[in-house]
Design a protein around this motif. Structure first.
Motif, short mmCIF file in Angstrom:
data_model
loop_
_atom_site.label_atom_id
_atom_site.label_comp_id
_atom_site.label_asym_id
_atom_site.label_seq_id
_atom_site.Cartn_x
_atom_site.Cartn_y
_atom_site.Cartn_z
N ARG A 27 0.88 -1.16 0.00
CA ARG A 27 0.00 0.00 0.00
C ARG A 27 0.92 1.21 0.00
O ARG A 27 1.97 1.21 0.64
CB ARG A 27 -0.87 -0.03 1.26
CG ARG A 27 -2.09 0.83 1.16
CD ARG A 27 -3.06 0.18 0.20
NE ARG A 27 -4.37 0.77 0.34
CZ ARG A 27 -5.15 1.07 -0.69
NH1 ARG A 27 -4.73 0.84 -1.92
NH2 ARG A 27 -6.33 1.57 -0.50
N SER B 22 1.00 5.81 -0.63
CA SER B 22 0.30 7.08 -0.75
C SER B 22 1.02 7.94 -1.78
O SER B 22 2.25 8.08 -1.73
CB SER B 22 0.29 7.78 0.61
OG SER B 22 -0.33 9.04 0.52
N LYS C 163 -3.81 10.17 -2.74
CA LYS C 163 -4.57 8.94 -2.97
C LYS C 163 -3.79 7.73 -2.49
O LYS C 163 -2.58 7.64 -2.64
CB LYS C 163 -4.88 8.79 -4.45
CG LYS C 163 -5.70 7.55 -4.76
CD LYS C 163 -6.10 7.46 -6.21
CE LYS C 163 -6.95 6.22 -6.42
NZ LYS C 163 -7.44 6.14 -7.78
N GLN C 164 -4.51 6.78 -1.92
CA GLN C 164 -3.92 5.50 -1.52
C GLN C 164 -3.96 4.57 -2.72
O GLN C 164 -5.02 4.42 -3.35
CB GLN C 164 -4.70 4.89 -0.36
CG GLN C 164 -4.62 5.69 0.92
CD GLN C 164 -3.23 5.67 1.51
OE1 GLN C 164 -2.64 4.62 1.72
NE2 GLN C 164 -2.69 6.84 1.78
#
Length: 132
Positions: free
Chosen positions: A31, A33, A87-88
């Motif tokens: 994940r 950013s 945004k992730q």
């Protein structure tokens, strides 16, 4: 000034996820950013790592394609459409190498990872994705 009900303080250091100074392994999915967009790609902050990664513009999205004639503003706008700052996103590490200055560079791809759930769409690493 008081804090509103929706304001949140960051967790204390003892509750934050540990951050590694090592680069993430090639082939791993993370994940991230979106931090900054340049004409050549998107800089992302990888969760759990102190190093940022670079998603080259050719690795952002299959639908996103540029030519040499495209100006820098058009490239940035196109990448902002796909992944605006903050945004992730899901990224796969496709390359880790030392730059001329000796610092490690982490190359990532968004297009080989399902952006909904983080599934690796290229588990055999056939699409490459590292810089030329």
């Amino acid at each position: 000034l008081g804090r509103g009900r929706g304001d949140r303080l960051p967790p204390p250091p003892s509750m934050r996820a540990p951050v590694s100074d090592e680069p993430p392994p090639v082939g791993s999915v993370h994940r991230a950013s979106v931090k900054r967009i340049q004409p050549y790609g998107i800089f992302v902050e990888l969760v759990g790592f102190s190093r940022h990664g670079l998603v080259h513009f050719s690795q952002v999205d299959e639908m996103l394609q540029f030519t040499r004639e495209d100006n820098d503003d058009d490239k940035i706008r196109g990448m902002e459409w796909a992944a605006p700052p903050g945004k992730q996103v899901w990224v796969k590490v496709v390359d880790v190498r030392a730059a001329n200055d000796g610092r490690l560079r982490v190359g990532c791809s968004m297009k080989v990872v399902n952006q909904d759930d983080g599934t690796d769409l290229d588990p055999e690493n056939l699409q490459g994705g590292g810089p030329g």
